[in-house]
Structures are given as structure tokens and as C-alpha cells.
Design a protein around this motif. Structure first.
Motif, PDB file in Angstrom:
ATOM      1  N   VAL A 259       0.994  -1.255   0.078  1.00  0.00           N
ATOM      2  CA  VAL A 259      -0.235  -0.160   0.000  1.00  0.00           C
ATOM      3  C   VAL A 259       0.872   1.433  -0.061  1.00  0.00           C
ATOM      4  O   VAL A 259       1.806   1.547   0.856  1.00  0.00           O
ATOM      5  N   PRO A 260       0.656   2.193  -0.841  1.00  0.00           N
ATOM      6  CA  PRO A 260       1.482   3.437  -0.896  1.00  0.00           C
ATOM      7  C   PRO A 260       0.980   4.507   0.220  1.00  0.00           C
ATOM      8  O   PRO A 260       0.002   4.288   0.952  1.00  0.00           O
ATOM      9  N   VAL A 261       2.024   5.044   0.592  1.00  0.00           N
ATOM     10  CA  VAL A 261       1.711   6.157   1.615  1.00  0.00           C
ATOM     11  C   VAL A 261       1.763   7.316   0.921  1.00  0.00           C
ATOM     12  O   VAL A 261       2.628   7.951   0.523  1.00  0.00           O
ATOM     13  N   ALA A 262       0.710   8.361   1.321  1.00  0.00           N
ATOM     14  CA  ALA A 262       0.454   9.658   0.607  1.00  0.00           C
ATOM     15  C   ALA A 262       1.181  10.827   1.564  1.00  0.00           C
ATOM     16  O   ALA A 262       1.632  11.704   1.024  1.00  0.00           O
ATOM     17  N   ILE A 277       7.274   3.649  -8.817  1.00  0.00           N
ATOM     18  CA  ILE A 277       7.964   2.307  -8.376  1.00  0.00           C
ATOM     19  C   ILE A 277       6.851   1.642  -7.601  1.00  0.00           C
ATOM     20  O   ILE A 277       6.827   0.378  -7.711  1.00  0.00           O
ATOM     21  N   THR A 278       6.437   2.342  -6.679  1.00  0.00           N
ATOM     22  CA  THR A 278       5.420   1.858  -5.556  1.00  0.00           C
ATOM     23  C   THR A 278       4.337   1.092  -6.436  1.00  0.00           C
ATOM     24  O   THR A 278       4.168  -0.315  -6.190  1.00  0.00           O
ATOM     25  N   MET A 279       3.770   1.542  -7.528  1.00  0.00           N
ATOM     26  CA  MET A 279       2.828   0.974  -8.141  1.00  0.00           C
ATOM     27  C   MET A 279       3.039  -0.223  -9.124  1.00  0.00           C
ATOM     28  O   MET A 279       2.162  -1.073  -9.383  1.00  0.00           O
ATOM     29  N   GLU A 283       1.691  -3.980  -8.585  1.00  0.00           N
ATOM     30  CA  GLU A 283       1.205  -5.055  -9.645  1.00  0.00           C
ATOM     31  C   GLU A 283       1.987  -6.213  -9.859  1.00  0.00           C
ATOM     32  O   GLU A 283       1.257  -7.263  -9.976  1.00  0.00           O
ATOM     33  N   ALA A 284       3.172  -6.130  -9.617  1.00  0.00           N
ATOM     34  CA  ALA A 284       4.062  -7.426  -9.461  1.00  0.00           C
ATOM     35  C   ALA A 284       3.722  -8.300  -8.474  1.00  0.00           C
ATOM     36  O   ALA A 284       3.557  -9.467  -8.751  1.00  0.00           O
ATOM     37  N   TYR A 285       3.458  -7.687  -7.310  1.00  0.00           N
ATOM     38  CA  TYR A 285       2.951  -8.597  -6.122  1.00  0.00           C
ATOM     39  C   TYR A 285       1.746  -9.086  -6.432  1.00  0.00           C
ATOM     40  O   TYR A 285       1.580 -10.268  -6.230  1.00  0.00           O
ATOM     41  N   GLU A 286       0.726  -8.335  -7.052  1.00  0.00           N
ATOM     42  CA  GLU A 286      -0.439  -8.862  -7.209  1.00  0.00           C
ATOM     43  C   GLU A 286      -0.474  -9.979  -8.280  1.00  0.00           C
ATOM     44  O   GLU A 286      -0.977 -11.171  -8.082  1.00  0.00           O
ATOM     45  N   SER A 287       0.373  -9.996  -9.127  1.00  0.00           N
ATOM     46  CA  SER A 287       0.278 -10.962 -10.221  1.00  0.00           C
ATOM     47  C   SER A 287       1.221 -12.280  -9.669  1.00  0.00           C
ATOM     48  O   SER A 287       0.913 -13.285  -9.892  1.00  0.00           O
ATOM     49  N   VAL A 288       2.056 -12.098  -8.721  1.00  0.00           N
ATOM     50  CA  VAL A 288       2.677 -13.080  -8.198  1.00  0.00           C
ATOM     51  C   VAL A 288       1.990 -13.960  -7.115  1.00  0.00           C
ATOM     52  O   VAL A 288       2.124 -15.117  -7.044  1.00  0.00           O
ATOM     53  N   VAL A 289       1.144 -13.196  -6.278  1.00  0.00           N
ATOM     54  CA  VAL A 289       0.404 -13.808  -5.120  1.00  0.00           C
ATOM     55  C   VAL A 289      -0.723 -14.481  -5.929  1.00  0.00           C
ATOM     56  O   VAL A 289      -1.192 -15.904  -5.607  1.00  0.00           O
TER      57      VAL A 289
END
Ligand SMILES: Cc1ncc(COP(=O)(O)O)c(C=O)c1O
Length: 304
Positions: A259-262, A277-279, A283-289
């Protein structure tokens, strides 16, 4: 549609969720003699099959905790692995599941009681962070992170969460989503239930393992994904003031995901919008999980 958990595994047996029991004076509760893991199982959008993310790494950390707690005759890794898979299977979720695997002392006793050890594994639905795309508002807490020579943070003991809870409730009372905790030396440690990463000049920085962090499975995952995306990674102590000058900051953990920090202490992080870079890492995390990529299939244990 949100599913409901109806079955829980207690000491290897599947029983109705409401029938799990522990005595109020059990040492696990009375003295906080309990270690646990928070694990997630993700559904693949195409196959509709669930797989548990980085199950072995969670089981290894739990073993370390049980050893450190000097538990008598702790449950075996095979037994607990089966418990995790059974807790998901028994509830037949049609969506992601959050799994709590907890090992505690069931007997009555005192501070030096080390058995009898019992365990429970529950798979339940859990919301994702509502700030996944907009970013969290964090505040640096006046409470400091638990220290290795008092209550070691690398052991995922339920008792650690007393300190996290104090800081969380304070931060909410102060109008933030969550706290950032500093070590006693004033270096950045982590949030109350997730690790913290910064991005400065294209480099991802995360506090080192001697900064009283939980040795997070997600943090290791994100460090590897960043390296694979060509983002240099630095694992080192981080100053508090780096939080205010960072280009991007994000939290990562099994529960929080990525989760990004604003804002931090009401100052915008970068331009106050989730960073590139965060986003990309989210995205990479979402596809790997979820297994929408073939990469890192070894991190996903199918629930069959
Ligand atoms: C205090 C704390 N730090 C960090 C994390 C992240 O650890 P993991 O990625 O292994 O879930 C958690 C749990 O999610 C936590 O409770």
C-alpha cells in the motif's frame, strides 16, 4: 459475495468455527505465550483455484518462534502445513482467504509453563486496504518499537501486538491511518503490522534486520521483485528525516499487502500521489500472489 468461515481446525481436528475453545486462564492467554502467522490464500481469476502464498516461509518463521518460546512438544511442520490447507479447503471460499495459524500454551500455569501446546488454524475473509490506490496517512509515533533485548520483534508473538496496539490506537486518535515506529535509537523500524520501504532517487530502501523489524515474508518478496524489475535495493538503517524527503514510501505485509503512503506527519510524500515504483511493485506483487504470471510458482502452494 463475501464468504463466511464455518469450520476451524483445532489441534488437527476440523470443528464448527464457534466451537473452538481455550480456557480463560490458559497460559497462552494469561501470559501471552503464543506465536502465530498471518498468511493469505489467493484465488486465480482464470482457474478459480486458490493457492497459499509463501506457506513454507511462514512455517519456518513459526518454527523459529516455537523454539524461542521453548514450547514443549510443538506441532510438526507437516501437521501445521496440513492444518493450513485443511482450514481453507473445509470452508470452500469463493474468494481470497486470510489464514491465522496460532500455536499457544493450552494448560493453566505460570510464567515458566512450557506445555501443553495447542494450535488453531482459521481461514477467514479479509478486506483489502481501502487505501490501496489512494495512499495511507501515517504519523511517526511517540511510542518506540519493541527492542530485541526486551521483546524481540523477529519472533511473531501475540504479546508483541500489545505495543503495536498502543501505537495504533494513539495514531488513530491523532487522525492517522497507522503509526510509523522508530527504534530506541531513533531510526525507522516499521509500522504496527507491516514493514516500510522508501524510494529515493530510484533506489528502494528498507530498514535492515537489526532495526527491530519483523523479518517479513512480504518484505523479502518485494525486495526480490524490485531487483527483478531493475530497481536497486538497499537494506540498511534509515533516518526519520529520510521519511520526509523520500520520493515514495509504501508499507508491505501479508495483511496490508502493498500500500502506498500519501502523507507522513501531514507532509506529502513526494507529490502526495502514489509513486510509479510503488505501483509497479504493487502490480508485480498482485500477479505473483495470484499466479497470473508463471514466475515464482514455487511461492504458491495450491489448495487441493
Ligand atoms: C509487526 C509486523 N511487521 C511486519 C509484518 C509483515 O510481515 P509478513 O510480510 O511476513 O506478513 C507483519 C505482519 O503482517 C507484522 O505484524
Amino acid at each position: 459475495m463475501a464468504w463466511t468461515a464455518h469450520t476451524i481446525i483445532q489441534n488437527g481436528k476440523a470443528i464448527p468455527f464457534e466451537e473452538a475453545r481455550i480456557h480463560p486462564l490458559a497460559v497462552g492467554l494469561a501470559y501471552g505465550a503464543s506465536v502465530f502467522e498471518g498468511i493469505r490464500a489467493y484465488i486465480n481469476p482464470v482457474t478459480k483455484r486458490l493457492s497459499v502464498f509463501r506457506l513454507e516461509e511462514h512455517l519456518v518463521r513459526l518454527d523459529q518462534g516455537m523454539k524461542f518460546m521453548r514450547f514443549d512438544d510443538p506441532p510438526s511442520r507437516d501437521e501445521l502445513r496440513q492444518g493450513v490447507l485443511d482450514s481453507v479447503k473445509a470452508n470452500a471460499p469463493d474468494d481470497d482467504a486470510y489464514i491465522r495459524l496460532q500455536v499457544h500454551i493450552e494448560s493453566l500455569g505460570n510464567q515458566s509453563t512450557t506445555g501443553k501446546v495447542g494450535w488453531v488454524c482459521a481461514a477467514i475473509p479479509r478486506e483489502r486496504s481501502p487505501k490501496r490506490t489512494s495512499g495511507l496517512a501515517l504519523g511517526v509515533s511517540s511510542w518506540t518499537r519493541i527492542a530485541d533485548n526486551t521483546t524481540p520483534a523477529r519472533i511473531k508473538a501475540t504479546a508483541n501486538y500489545h505495543a503495536g496496539r498502543i501505537a495504533t490506537l494513539q495514531s488513530k486518535a491523532d487522525g492517522y491511518d497507522a503509526p510509523i515506529l522508530l527504534t530506541r535509537e531513533g531510526k525507522v523500524s516499521e509500522s504496527a503490522g507491516a514493514c516500510l520501504c522508501l524510494v529515493r532517487d530510484g533506489v528502494m530502501i528498507t530498514p535492515a534486520r537489526d532495526s527491530d523489524i519483523l523479518e517479513s515474508v512480504t518484505r523479502t518478496t518485494v525486495m526480490q521483485l524490485a531487483a527483478e524489475l531493475g530497481v536497486p535495493v538497499e537494506e540498511r538503517r534509515a533516518d526519520r528525516s529520510e521519511l520526509y524527503v523520500a520520493d515514495e514510501v509504501f508499507l508491505c505485509g501479508t495483511g496490508q499487502e502493498l500500500v502506498p503512503v500519501a502523507t507522513i506527519d501531514r507532509l506529502p510524500v513526494g507529490d502526495g500521489k502514489p509513486g510509479a515504483i510503488t505501483m509497479k511493485l504493487q502490480e508485480a506483487y498482485e500477479s505473483v500472489v495470484r499466479g497470473t504470471t508463471d514466475a515464482h510458482a514455487e511461492w504458491r502452494t495450491p489448495v487441493v
